[in-house]
Design an enzyme around this catalytic site. Structure first.
Site, PDB file in Angstrom:
ATOM      1  N   LYS A 202     -56.442 179.513 -21.923  1.00 17.21           N
ATOM      2  CA  LYS A 202     -55.178 180.239 -21.773  1.00 17.21           C
ATOM      3  C   LYS A 202     -54.012 179.300 -22.054  1.00 17.21           C
ATOM      4  CE  LYS A 202     -52.492 180.928 -18.250  1.00 17.21           C
ATOM      5  NZ  LYS A 202     -51.218 180.799 -18.980  1.00 17.21           N
ATOM      6  N   GLY A 255     -50.898 170.916 -15.523  1.00 21.85           N
ATOM      7  CA  GLY A 255     -49.688 171.615 -15.097  1.00 21.85           C
ATOM      8  C   GLY A 255     -49.193 171.048 -13.784  1.00 21.85           C
ATOM      9  N   SER A 256     -48.557 171.894 -12.993  1.00 16.95           N
ATOM     10  CA  SER A 256     -47.911 171.394 -11.777  1.00 16.95           C
ATOM     11  C   SER A 256     -48.935 171.160 -10.662  1.00 16.95           C
ATOM     12  CB  SER A 256     -46.858 172.391 -11.309  1.00 16.95           C
ATOM     13  OG  SER A 256     -47.476 173.600 -10.954  1.00 16.95           O
ATOM     14  N   THR A 257     -48.575 170.290  -9.743  1.00 17.06           N
ATOM     15  CA  THR A 257     -49.454 169.973  -8.614  1.00 17.06           C
ATOM     16  C   THR A 257     -49.663 171.216  -7.756  1.00 17.06           C
ATOM     17  OG1 THR A 257     -48.743 167.690  -8.677  1.00 17.06           O
ATOM     18  CG2 THR A 257     -49.698 168.452  -6.608  1.00 17.06           C
ATOM     19  N   GLY A 260     -52.145 173.370  -9.352  1.00 13.08           N
ATOM     20  CA  GLY A 260     -53.436 172.683  -9.237  1.00 13.08           C
ATOM     21  C   GLY A 260     -54.075 172.953  -7.882  1.00 13.08           C
ATOM     22  N   GLU A 277     -55.085 167.686 -14.202  1.00  9.60           N
ATOM     23  CA  GLU A 277     -54.116 166.710 -14.707  1.00  9.60           C
ATOM     24  C   GLU A 277     -52.752 167.247 -14.303  1.00  9.60           C
ATOM     25  OE1 GLU A 277     -51.616 164.890 -16.188  1.00  9.60           O
ATOM     26  OE2 GLU A 277     -52.042 165.657 -18.195  1.00  9.60           O
ATOM     27  N   CYS A 311     -45.790 164.524 -18.206  1.00  3.21           N
ATOM     28  CA  CYS A 311     -46.280 164.127 -16.883  1.00  3.21           C
ATOM     29  C   CYS A 311     -46.258 162.610 -16.737  1.00  3.21           C
ATOM     30  CB  CYS A 311     -47.680 164.669 -16.672  1.00  3.21           C
ATOM     31  SG  CYS A 311     -48.754 164.358 -18.079  1.00  3.21           S
ATOM     32  N   GLU A 411     -40.964 165.345  -9.023  1.00  2.00           N
ATOM     33  CA  GLU A 411     -41.024 165.390 -10.482  1.00  2.00           C
ATOM     34  C   GLU A 411     -39.931 166.326 -11.012  1.00  2.00           C
ATOM     35  OE1 GLU A 411     -44.440 167.283 -12.448  1.00  2.00           O
ATOM     36  OE2 GLU A 411     -44.487 165.561 -13.795  1.00  2.00           O
TER      37      GLU A 411
HETATM   38  P1  NAD Z   1     -47.420 175.641 -13.972  1.00  2.00           P
HETATM   39  O1  NAD Z   1     -48.348 174.691 -13.322  1.00  2.00           O
HETATM   40  O2  NAD Z   1     -47.027 176.864 -13.214  1.00  2.00           O
HETATM   41  O3  NAD Z   1     -48.008 176.153 -15.380  1.00  2.00           O
HETATM   42  C1  NAD Z   1     -48.926 175.427 -16.158  1.00  2.00           C
HETATM   43  C2  NAD Z   1     -50.024 176.388 -16.620  1.00  2.00           C
HETATM   44  O4  NAD Z   1     -50.674 176.946 -15.483  1.00  2.00           O
HETATM   45  C3  NAD Z   1     -49.516 177.594 -17.433  1.00  2.00           C
HETATM   46  O5  NAD Z   1     -50.463 177.907 -18.429  1.00  2.00           O
HETATM   47  C4  NAD Z   1     -49.473 178.695 -16.405  1.00  2.00           C
HETATM   48  O6  NAD Z   1     -49.572 179.990 -16.943  1.00  2.00           O
HETATM   49  C5  NAD Z   1     -50.673 178.373 -15.553  1.00  2.00           C
HETATM   50  N1  NAD Z   1     -50.615 178.918 -14.191  1.00  2.00           N
HETATM   51  C6  NAD Z   1     -49.518 179.134 -13.435  1.00  2.00           C
HETATM   52  N2  NAD Z   1     -49.876 179.647 -12.241  1.00  2.00           N
HETATM   53  C7  NAD Z   1     -51.230 179.761 -12.249  1.00  2.00           C
HETATM   54  C8  NAD Z   1     -52.173 180.214 -11.306  1.00  2.00           C
HETATM   55  N3  NAD Z   1     -51.835 180.657 -10.105  1.00  2.00           N
HETATM   56  N4  NAD Z   1     -53.480 180.181 -11.633  1.00  2.00           N
HETATM   57  C9  NAD Z   1     -53.869 179.709 -12.825  1.00  2.00           C
HETATM   58  N5  NAD Z   1     -53.013 179.270 -13.777  1.00  2.00           N
HETATM   59  C10 NAD Z   1     -51.704 179.297 -13.488  1.00  2.00           C
HETATM   60  O7  NAD Z   1     -46.168 174.832 -14.397  1.00  2.00           O
HETATM   61  P2  NAD Z   1     -44.703 175.416 -14.731  1.00  2.00           P
HETATM   62  O8  NAD Z   1     -44.221 176.385 -13.708  1.00  2.00           O
HETATM   63  O9  NAD Z   1     -44.777 175.901 -16.093  1.00  2.00           O
HETATM   64  O10 NAD Z   1     -43.829 174.092 -14.560  1.00  2.00           O
HETATM   65  C11 NAD Z   1     -43.434 173.701 -13.242  1.00  2.00           C
HETATM   66  C12 NAD Z   1     -43.482 172.218 -13.106  1.00  2.00           C
HETATM   67  O11 NAD Z   1     -44.833 171.773 -13.289  1.00  2.00           O
HETATM   68  C13 NAD Z   1     -42.707 171.444 -14.148  1.00  2.00           C
HETATM   69  O12 NAD Z   1     -41.369 171.408 -13.893  1.00  2.00           O
HETATM   70  C14 NAD Z   1     -43.390 170.110 -14.045  1.00  2.00           C
HETATM   71  O13 NAD Z   1     -42.889 169.416 -12.936  1.00  2.00           O
HETATM   72  C15 NAD Z   1     -44.840 170.481 -13.816  1.00  2.00           C
HETATM   73  N6  NAD Z   1     -45.613 170.498 -15.086  1.00  2.00           N
HETATM   74  C16 NAD Z   1     -46.434 169.448 -15.329  1.00  2.00           C
HETATM   75  C17 NAD Z   1     -47.127 169.403 -16.517  1.00  2.00           C
HETATM   76  C18 NAD Z   1     -48.026 168.258 -16.863  1.00  2.00           C
HETATM   77  O14 NAD Z   1     -48.204 167.940 -18.044  1.00  2.00           O
HETATM   78  N7  NAD Z   1     -48.675 167.638 -15.884  1.00  2.00           N
HETATM   79  C19 NAD Z   1     -47.015 170.434 -17.440  1.00  2.00           C
HETATM   80  C20 NAD Z   1     -46.211 171.527 -17.139  1.00  2.00           C
HETATM   81  C21 NAD Z   1     -45.530 171.539 -15.946  1.00  2.00           C
END
Ligand code: NAD
Length: 520
Positions: A202, A255-257, A260, A277, A311, A411
């Protein structure tokens, strides 16, 4: 950003047809906008779509199908069917397909770069020089790796042969973020496929276009239908279903902690293997014996490349007090000289952030820093140039703050660097390690012994010495603490995408007879 159903698209939006009717960017081909399941592009259930925006001016680029839970189920079924054949394919053949994909990416490099730049806001020159070549290189690296994953023979009891082979997990769910969508598509797909898994991926709802183009190239390269399925969709629907799906054996998430953590909870139903990650708050330490000019340039790209949306960004600049003034006298003018503009302009060095909501979040952090007593040394606002007014821009921002401030702990994920000072290596390490994250860190010094000693003490998954943000498919990438667990890249990631099977063979063993009974 809301979800739309077909027939409800806004004026000027491209329909949710097979491919967008018009080029998205001059010089690019048309792009797929539908879900990629079992080798075909198909509508989402009930024709659900979501808009995709150009962050340079917030105009809508197109509408893309938005996967629902049932679509994920459909893709998992397709992957399951494909896996029964795929797991028997000669590893060298799997590698060949990945190599063909690498070539296809190189042949379509300019189009991919334009697409990525328009969708994410990455400056075109970065997309051309970094994102696309790194994507091809990653597929090539793991193409070569596919037939080199060895098992081993532990020395066991006499008379027994015990061999351990690594087997694919089966169906892997992959959730990709919006900051490097093209590159992360390769980081996740390449090792999973090399190891013999089938994938349901996804992409992030903000940036699905380059992965859909990769889906087309996957078909062109000749991957069997169902081995790779790519379904754009929202986290709350498609992402959740991937995380909880009982037939998915592993989820790889970037993505975000916070997300995660949710994935850890949702994956508990079938005890999925996870690779997380997550965020970072990279410490970038400059000692008083560093080559200041090199450290200034390296530290600027460590935070400002990709608008700070990385990140591993060097978002905490920890400067020796003896060189702080000299360093900032060079660093601040460099930050102020960075050319902001249309990402498609080859001269642009910094584009917009990837979404309006994220721009607002970063600006909020500038306000929080000031409220907490921090001092904005430069930036801290939306640029007032009329050509940038409609885009999601934030000026390169340098803030002096205390290590315990939110500006130094949380972050921000934008062009926002917090400056702190130290008097001794011990103090630098205390500051560097006093955050919940542990992903990337940098050290600038000419003292070799100190460099290695400090590298050993840093709470981080990756450390760069007199450099920052260097990545390679052969070197493990990942973090500790709230930055997650598991690793992308190298042999490490091949372990993540396989599981060991231990097979015992009785060659000539004298097995005690447990049921030997005294004669009665
Ligand atoms: P996020 O973690 O919400 O999104 C990242 C991915 O996870 C997207 O594909 C999203 O659709 C998916 N996702 C979101 N909620 C989910 C859930 N409940 N179950 C499964 N998948 C889900 O991140 P964001 O809201 O787009 O960004 C927020 C913050 O996260 C940023 O400001 C940054 O601090 C951090 N971030 C970190 C990275 C990284 O490379 N480590 C990447 C993006 C965002």
């Amino acid at each position: 950003m809301g979800e739309r159903l077909a027939g409800n698209s806004g004026d000027g939006a491209f329909g949710n047809g097979t491919r967008c009717a018009c080029p998205l960017v001059e010089g690019t081909a048309k792009v797929q906008t539908r879900l990629f399941i079992e080798g075909e592009f198909v509508d989402a259930l009930h024709g659900a779509t979501m808009p995709v925006f150009n962050p340079f001016n917030n105009s809508q680029i197109c509408e893309v199908s938005s996967a629902q839970a049932e679509d994920i189920d459909r893709a998992v079924e397709a992957a399951r069917r494909a896996f029964s054949e795929w797991k028997r394919v000669d590893a060298a053949e799997r590698g060949e397909l990945l190599l063909k994909l690498a070539v296809a990416i190189e042949q379509n490099a300019e189009e991919l770069a334009l697409l990525e730049s328009r969708d994410t806001g990455h400056p075109l020159r970065d997309a051309r020089n970094l994102d696309v070549p790194r994507t091809a290189r990653c597929f090539r690296y793991f193409g070569g790796m596919a037939d080199k994953l060895e098992g081993f023979l532990p020395p066991v009891y006499p008379g027994f042969l015990n061999y351990v082979q690594r087997e694919p997990i089966g169906i892997v769910g992959q959730i990709v973020p919006w900051n490097f969508p093209l590159m992360f598509t390769s980081w996740k797909l390449a090792p999973a496929l090399a190891a013999g898994n089938c994938v349901v991926m996804k992409p992030a709802e903000l940036t699905p276009l380059s992965s859909l183009r990769i889906a087309e190239l996957i078909n062109e390269a000749g991957f069997p239908p169902g081995v790779v399925n790519i379904l754009p969709g929202f986290g709350s629907t498609a992402g959740v279903r991937l995380a909880e799906h009982p037939d998915i054996g592993k989820v790889s998430f970037t993505g975000s902690t916070e997300t995660g953590r949710n994935i850890v909870r949702m994956s508990a139903g079938n005890l999925k293997k996870l690779q997380l990650e997550l965020g970072g708050k990279g410490a970038n330490i400059v000692f008083d014996d560093a080559d200041i000019d090199k450290a200034v340039k390296g530290s600027a790209s460590a935070i400002f490349h990709n608008q700070g949306q990385a990140c591993i960004a060097g978002s905490r600049l920890i400067l020796h007090e003896a060189i702080t003034d000299e360093f900032l006298e060079k660093f601040i003018p460099l930050a102020e000289s960075i050319r902001l503009g249309d990402p498609l302009d080859p001269l642009t060095e910094m584009g917009p952030l990837t979404s309006k909501a994220h721009q607002e979040r970063v600006i909020d952090y500038c306000k929080i820093a000031v409220e907490e007593g921090g001092e904005i040394l430069t930036g801290g606002k939306v640029p007032d140039h009329p050509a940038l007014a409609n885009g999601c821009f934030v000026e390169p921002t340098v803030v002096r703050a205390r290590p315990t401030d939110r500006a130094c702990q949380e972050e921000v994920f934008g062009p926002f660097v917090s400056v702190m000072t130290f008097a001794s290596a011990e103090e630098a390490l205390t500051i560097a390690n006093d955050v919940s994250y542990g992903l990337g860190s940098g050290i600038w010094t000419s003292d070799l012994q100190r460099a290695h000693r400090v590298a050993g003490e840093l709470h981080a998954g990756m450390v760069w010495i007199n450099a920052y943000k260097i990545v390679h498919p052969g070197s493990p990438f990942g973090g500790v603490g709230q930055s997650g667990y598991g690793r992308e890249m190298g042999f490490e990631v091949m372990r993540e995408y396989t599981q060991p099977k231990s097979v015992w063979v009785n060659v000539d063993a004298n097995i005690p007879d447990f049921y030997q009974r005294p004669a009665t």
